[in-house]
Design a protein around this motif. Structure first.
Motif, PDB file in Angstrom:
ATOM      1  N   SER A  76       0.879  -1.230  -0.078  1.00 25.95           N
ATOM      2  CA  SER A  76      -0.087   0.053   0.045  1.00 25.95           C
ATOM      3  C   SER A  76       0.798   1.361  -0.038  1.00 25.95           C
ATOM      4  N   SER A  77       0.222   2.415  -0.442  1.00 26.23           N
ATOM      5  CA  SER A  77       1.068   3.633  -0.279  1.00 26.23           C
ATOM      6  C   SER A  77       1.821   3.726   1.166  1.00 26.23           C
ATOM      7  N   PRO A  78       0.954   3.957   2.238  1.00 28.34           N
ATOM      8  CA  PRO A  78       1.648   4.101   3.395  1.00 28.34           C
ATOM      9  C   PRO A  78       2.867   3.306   3.748  1.00 28.34           C
ATOM     10  N   THR A  79       2.853   1.965   3.461  1.00 25.42           N
ATOM     11  CA  THR A  79       3.789   0.913   3.495  1.00 25.42           C
ATOM     12  C   THR A  79       4.907   1.254   2.544  1.00 25.42           C
ATOM     13  N   LYS A  80       4.752   1.778   1.363  1.00 21.84           N
ATOM     14  CA  LYS A  80       5.922   2.067   0.602  1.00 21.84           C
ATOM     15  C   LYS A  80       6.614   3.278   1.117  1.00 21.84           C
ATOM     16  N   MET A  81       5.831   4.143   1.763  1.00 26.49           N
ATOM     17  CA  MET A  81       6.299   5.524   2.499  1.00 26.49           C
ATOM     18  C   MET A  81       7.236   4.911   3.533  1.00 26.49           C
ATOM     19  N   ALA A  82       6.797   3.952   4.298  1.00 21.62           N
ATOM     20  CA  ALA A  82       7.530   3.542   5.300  1.00 21.62           C
ATOM     21  C   ALA A  82       9.054   2.705   4.968  1.00 21.62           C
ATOM     22  N   ILE A  83       8.633   2.052   3.863  1.00 27.23           N
ATOM     23  CA  ILE A  83      10.058   1.395   3.144  1.00 27.23           C
ATOM     24  C   ILE A  83      10.930   2.670   2.784  1.00 27.23           C
ATOM     25  N   GLY A  84      10.282   3.897   2.339  1.00 29.54           N
ATOM     26  CA  GLY A  84      11.486   4.961   2.063  1.00 29.54           C
ATOM     27  C   GLY A  84      12.307   5.408   3.409  1.00 29.54           C
ATOM     28  N   LEU A  85      11.374   5.658   4.502  1.00 30.71           N
ATOM     29  CA  LEU A  85      12.008   5.956   5.701  1.00 30.71           C
ATOM     30  C   LEU A  85      13.256   4.897   5.966  1.00 30.71           C
ATOM     31  N   LEU A  90       5.250   3.888  10.996  1.00 37.56           N
ATOM     32  CA  LEU A  90       4.329   4.205   9.928  1.00 37.56           C
ATOM     33  C   LEU A  90       3.901   2.650   9.405  1.00 37.56           C
ATOM     34  N   PHE A  91       4.819   1.736   9.575  1.00 35.00           N
ATOM     35  CA  PHE A  91       4.558   0.410   9.139  1.00 35.00           C
ATOM     36  C   PHE A  91       3.413  -0.296  10.202  1.00 35.00           C
ATOM     37  N   ASN A 119      -9.810   2.352  -1.776  1.00 36.84           N
ATOM     38  CA  ASN A 119     -10.480   2.586  -3.031  1.00 36.84           C
ATOM     39  C   ASN A 119      -9.476   3.578  -3.665  1.00 36.84           C
ATOM     40  N   VAL A 120      -8.244   3.805  -3.356  1.00 32.61           N
ATOM     41  CA  VAL A 120      -7.322   4.390  -3.872  1.00 32.61           C
ATOM     42  C   VAL A 120      -6.267   3.439  -4.701  1.00 32.61           C
ATOM     43  N   THR A 121      -5.897   3.846  -6.019  1.00 31.44           N
ATOM     44  CA  THR A 121      -5.222   2.940  -6.782  1.00 31.44           C
ATOM     45  C   THR A 121      -3.597   3.343  -6.361  1.00 31.44           C
ATOM     46  N   PRO A 122      -2.998   2.184  -6.004  1.00 35.60           N
ATOM     47  CA  PRO A 122      -1.583   2.210  -5.507  1.00 35.60           C
ATOM     48  C   PRO A 122      -0.662   3.063  -6.484  1.00 35.60           C
ATOM     49  N   ALA A 123       0.034   3.965  -5.832  1.00 28.88           N
ATOM     50  CA  ALA A 123       0.725   5.062  -6.362  1.00 28.88           C
ATOM     51  C   ALA A 123       2.088   4.555  -7.057  1.00 28.88           C
TER      52      ALA A 123
END
Length: 515
Positions: free
Chosen positions: A360-369, A487-488, A501-505
């Motif tokens: 998911s987008s929040p998970t990707k951002m956690a990976i970024g951190l 965040l994870f 209902n949001v398309t993964p970015a």
């Protein structure tokens, strides 16, 4: 129909915008690469003051975009704003050039010119930056399949400027002689003029809609007084003086910027939540945006050490000799753009390949951190080898920038796309303002944290004693990894609030961090 469109060559306007943005980024990143070096080696500011001033400058650049976008939408249009902002920035660079000429003979006047140059850069950026990217998509019909490729090409222009700016400005300005920094500012100013020149000559002819109408022109309902040349010039002068005052007051009189940023971060969501026409799912999405932006602050606070403490590390603790030549300190700031170009296609391919299995987008951002934290762990280990009289290999900085770029590609474009998708239509601009404010907050925080860079005196942050470079870089390891872990843990809850209902970015990133 879509296949025939896809086979067509891209409109020439795309390459006009490519060149405009490339030269502006050349100017910005070239100037940024030598800024703290000029402050500490020529103006003889101490590192604490230079770091705080750097953070305030970058932070105000982000905030100025909010006002510039407002003026463009209602009064001037994109092109007029781009040209006006570009000219103001060029003047700012030439003022810095004169500052570099007289800093040794007239220190009082040079300080005035320095703040004036920074103020004009802030004011000009506000009109330029928000208006260029929005024009790219308008070159194509709504259903045109070439849009993604167009943004990729435009994005390469940004990174080309981001890579060339530090290299060329460093080549002329970062020679080891403080008197030469002026040439770096001059070269950056010339790059900015080239950006404006491209706009003046080619915009109306080539930057056109599918119906062949020039894009970014003055809004139809704009008041005539706003277009009067005298009023335009006077307005720009007044705004430039305000920007000069803002940067000077925060740096030398009273540090108000944190309070302003905190006020914005609290006030904007409060205004939105007070709207009773929003339903609960919409308010949940607004809350997701606010939570994500909170974590973005910590990312940029660590990432933007590139222009401050990491520049000090490159200058003082890195062995920059290769083939009997000394690599200018400023050149290391080209690495991020080089790595973005190198890695971006892989990340876009990876997310697409994973399809529905992608995080998911929040998970990707956690990976970024997480990537950011690993980058600082890498350089902390390298810094532990830096003992008095012994400098460390360039591999430590290079590896860190590679890991940071991976983190950026997981967080910056993903967060920006998420804000766009989740925002209720009536508050899309206001919620984008929260994103810009979070970026500004992170950059201001970057300057404050850079001031903790070891200088022989013990420093303390929240009870943690910073004695050496290892301690300093571990601050960012802990900050990034703790933020990533939280965040994870929140990711599933945030996904539920987004109603899934949001398309993964998989958006294309902006290497200038959507500045």
């Amino acid at each position: 129909m879509s296949e025939s469109i896809a086979r067509k060559a891209h409109p020439k306007g795309l390459y006009v915008l490519f060149a405009t943005e490339m030269w502006e980024r050349f100017n910005y990143y070239g100037m940024r690469a030598i800024l703290v070096l000029f402050m500490t080696k020529a103006l003889l500011f101490d590192k604490v003051f230079a770091s705080n001033l750097y953070g305030s400058y970058i932070s105000l650049l982000y905030l100025s975009a909010l006002f510039g976008g407002f003026v463009a939408d209602r009064l001037w249009g994109n092109q007029r704003s781009i040209i006006a902002g570009g000219l103001v920035m060029a003047i700012g660079e030439f003022i810095l050039f004169f500052c570099g000429n007289i800093y040794h003979s007239a220190p009082g006047l040079s300080a005035l010119l320095f703040y004036s140059g920074l103020g004009l850069m802030i004011a000009g950026n506000g009109f330029f930056k928000p208006n260029i990217s929005s024009l790219v998509g308008q070159l194509y019909p709504d259903t045109d399949t070439r849009k993604d490729a167009a943004y990729t090409i435009f994005y390469m222009g940004i990174n080309t400027g981001g890579a060339l700016g530090p290299f060329v400005c460093g080549l002329f300005g970062d020679t080891g002689d403080p008197a030469d920094f002026k040439w770096g500012f001059l070269v950056a100013g010339i790059g900015m003029l080239l950006s404006v020149l491209v706009q003046v000559i080619f915009h109306k002819k080539y930057v056109v809609s599918p119906e062949k109408k020039a894009l970014g022109q003055v809004p139809a309902n704009a008041p005539k007084w706003a277009l009067n040349p005298v009023i335009t010039v006077v307005g720009l002068v007044i705004l430039s003086f305000i920007a000069i005052g803002l940067i000077y007051v925060d740096a030398a009189v009273f540090s108000y910027l944190f309070y302003l940023l905190i006020g914005c971060i609290i006030l904007i969501p409060a205004v939105i939540y007070a709207d009773k026409t929003l339903n609960k799912p919409e308010k949940d999405k607004v809350l997701v945006i606010c939570i994500v932006c909170f974590f973005v602050i910590f990312f940029w606070a660590a990432f933007e050490q590139a222009g401050a403490s990491l520049t000090f590390f490159a200058e003082e603790q890195t062995d920059r000799h290769i083939f009997n030549k000394t690599v200018p300190t400023s050149w290391f700031q080209s690495l991020n753009s080089v790595f973005v170009v190198t890695f971006a296609a892989f990340f876009a391919w990876m997310w697409t390949k994973l399809g529905k299995r992608q995080p998911s987008s929040p998970t990707k951002m956690a990976i970024g951190l997480l990537g950011l934290g690993l980058g600082y762990w890498w350089i902390a280990y390298g810094a532990s080898k830096a003992v008095p009289g012994v400098k460390v290999s360039m591999i430590w900085l290079t590896g860190m920038y590679a890991l940071h770029t991976c983190g950026e590609l997981c967080l910056s474009p993903i967060g920006l796309s998420l804000v766009n998708q989740l925002s209720p239509v009536k508050y899309s601009s206001l919620l984008m303002a929260i994103w810009f404010t979070a970026n500004a907050f992170g950059n201001k925080m970057a300057g404050v944290l850079s001031a903790l860079y070891p200088d022989g005196k013990e420093k303390v942050l929240l009870g943690f004693h910073i004695i050496n470079l290892y301690d300093f870089f571990m601050v960012f390891v802990v900050m990034s990894l703790v933020a990533s872990g939280i965040l994870f843990l929140l990711s599933k809850k945030l996904q539920k609030m987004m109603r899934e209902n949001v398309t993964p970015a998989v958006a294309q990133p902006e290497p200038d961090h959507v500045l």
